[in-house]
Design an enzyme around this catalytic site. Sequence first.
Site, PDB file in Angstrom:
ATOM      1  N   ARG A 202      25.399  48.086  31.736  1.00 29.56           N
ATOM      2  CA  ARG A 202      24.521  48.722  32.723  1.00 29.56           C
ATOM      3  C   ARG A 202      25.011  48.375  34.142  1.00 29.56           C
ATOM      4  O   ARG A 202      25.347  47.230  34.429  1.00 29.56           O
ATOM      5  CB  ARG A 202      23.086  48.199  32.539  1.00 29.56           C
ATOM      6  CG  ARG A 202      22.059  48.840  33.441  1.00 29.56           C
ATOM      7  CD  ARG A 202      20.674  48.303  33.135  1.00 29.56           C
ATOM      8  NE  ARG A 202      20.253  48.604  31.763  1.00 29.56           N
ATOM      9  CZ  ARG A 202      19.876  49.815  31.336  1.00 29.56           C
ATOM     10  NH1 ARG A 202      19.851  50.819  32.173  1.00 29.56           N
ATOM     11  NH2 ARG A 202      19.518  49.999  30.085  1.00 29.56           N
ATOM     12  N   LEU A 318      27.736  37.253  41.242  1.00 32.11           N
ATOM     13  CA  LEU A 318      29.150  36.899  41.119  1.00 32.11           C
ATOM     14  C   LEU A 318      29.431  35.638  41.929  1.00 32.11           C
ATOM     15  O   LEU A 318      28.997  35.526  43.088  1.00 32.11           O
ATOM     16  CB  LEU A 318      30.033  38.034  41.662  1.00 32.11           C
ATOM     17  CG  LEU A 318      29.968  39.367  40.915  1.00 32.11           C
ATOM     18  CD1 LEU A 318      30.694  40.452  41.684  1.00 32.11           C
ATOM     19  CD2 LEU A 318      30.558  39.226  39.518  1.00 32.11           C
ATOM     20  N   HIS A 448      58.272  48.587  40.349  1.00 32.46           N
ATOM     21  CA  HIS A 448      58.671  49.070  39.030  1.00 32.46           C
ATOM     22  C   HIS A 448      59.251  47.940  38.196  1.00 32.46           C
ATOM     23  O   HIS A 448      60.040  47.151  38.726  1.00 32.46           O
ATOM     24  CB  HIS A 448      59.710  50.178  39.201  1.00 32.46           C
ATOM     25  CG  HIS A 448      59.978  50.934  37.944  1.00 32.46           C
ATOM     26  ND1 HIS A 448      59.021  51.696  37.311  1.00 32.46           N
ATOM     27  CD2 HIS A 448      61.104  51.024  37.188  1.00 32.46           C
ATOM     28  CE1 HIS A 448      59.547  52.232  36.225  1.00 32.46           C
ATOM     29  NE2 HIS A 448      60.796  51.838  36.118  1.00 32.46           N
TER      30      HIS A 448
END
Length: 472
Positions: A202, A318, A448
């Site tokens: 939720r 948090l 990369h």
Amino acid sequence: RGLRYDYDLVVIGGGLGGLAAAKVCLINGCLVVGQSPPSSPGLGGTCINVGCIAKKLMHQAALLGQAIQDSSNFGWEFNKQVSHNWTCMMEAVQLHIKAMNCSHHKQHLQDSRVTYLNALGELVAPHTVKVDESRESLKSGEKYTTPESYVLCSPSDDLFSLPHCPGHTLVVGASYMGLECAGFLAGLGLPVTVMVRSILLRGFDQKIAERIEEHMVNQRISFLRPFVLTKVEKIQEGSPGKLRVTALSSDGKETFEGEFNTVLLAIGREACTRNIGLDHVGVKYNPRTGKVLVDEEDRTNVGHIFAIGDVQKGRLDLTPVAVQAGRLLARRLYGRQRTKCDYINVPTMLFTSMEYGACGVSEERASQMYGEENIEVYHSNFWPLEWTVPGRDKYACYAKVICHIPDSERVVGVHVLGPNAGEIVQGFAVALRCGLTKEQLDSTIGIHPVCAEVLTDLTVTQRASGATVVKG
Ligand code: NA7
């Protein structure tokens, strides 16, 4: 002001938010009333003792199991049967937690001018805190909700110090704590079922929640949904013993009966604010959840009393948010600074077996705030290079970026499902705070071949195709 007090600031609660505030206030000499019973070194609150630290370490144990499986594809050969020893893992995790408590204690309190009392603090008058060192089990901060009918179940807090392997486990609750525990238990090879009362996660992006569920199902985690627990009976003593569980579907039409070794409750926490004298001084709080009402400067309705961290009503539970709020509050009070804690664009991550990192708003919230026609969602699956050789989960990793079209396609949400998702999102959080646009994201050169590269090369929109491509 103008009056003499023993301390300039009294912090009730030794979580990381309280410690952060206390640390900034060193020169003023303040008192921290710790939240733990005197017998246990609980400084550091939920995060260190029964939250972020413990669960990340157990998640790591599960990831290592996965790495062992993948390693044979990279040429590792081993003859020994691989198995996992729960007690050994738990003891190692607890050892680390105890060491952290020690260093926090030393760093923040013993070596400073902060007076630390490991006791219950109670507001008894507007500027008076009574300290009671004898009331062992009372806490400030938050604690797990354990309804009386669930006495045979274990709160998820207990899992991190459980001396024996939990065995076949039923996890009740489908928010992040429940799903994270289910994920690492399954990763350690245990059979796991999650009982979901309504929806998963939720408040989080629901399309991402669906992907997390899909991945967990592929990991052989079962979901009972929507069901609520009605009865738990002990049918066999022992560690872990055996429990018979009865549950009822939300529409009342279906009954479930099953046997588990452990029933783990991850059904949310309540703020432990009822015993700290808020009523004596008239601080307003929600009587059901214990959460305290605050304004944008974290001030309660009583001018000189503030609340930070998980006890605040309507804010993000948090740890880094609590730390930032505590630090800034102390600077506003004693450092002549005015900066308020910014509760927008807070990055976060879930240590579900497929890690999830996010910053900014969910798709649902973006639609609500700006209107569906005003948002563009760019998305793509990606296949981490290191997963290609063992042929692991080609379609499980996913990235999406939500943009606000009328505002030069400003990025309002970044969501990543994949390995090290939190590490990826942390850097993008800085960019979001600086007003990142999709054009700027596209003109950024990718690294990369790493997973984060996918975010610099998102061309497919959900609106145009609905489908996603796999990059990697
Ligand atoms: P949350 O985020 O409050 O989630 C609670 C979950 O438990 C959520 O899925 C609820 O379902 C579910 N729930 C709540 N009550 C019940 C009952 N009675 N039966 C079944 N399911 C229930 O808490 P977490 O446990 O994830 O912990 C988060 C904390 O950990 C956070 O505060 C930090 O301090 C660390 P719902 O969606 O309401 O139907």
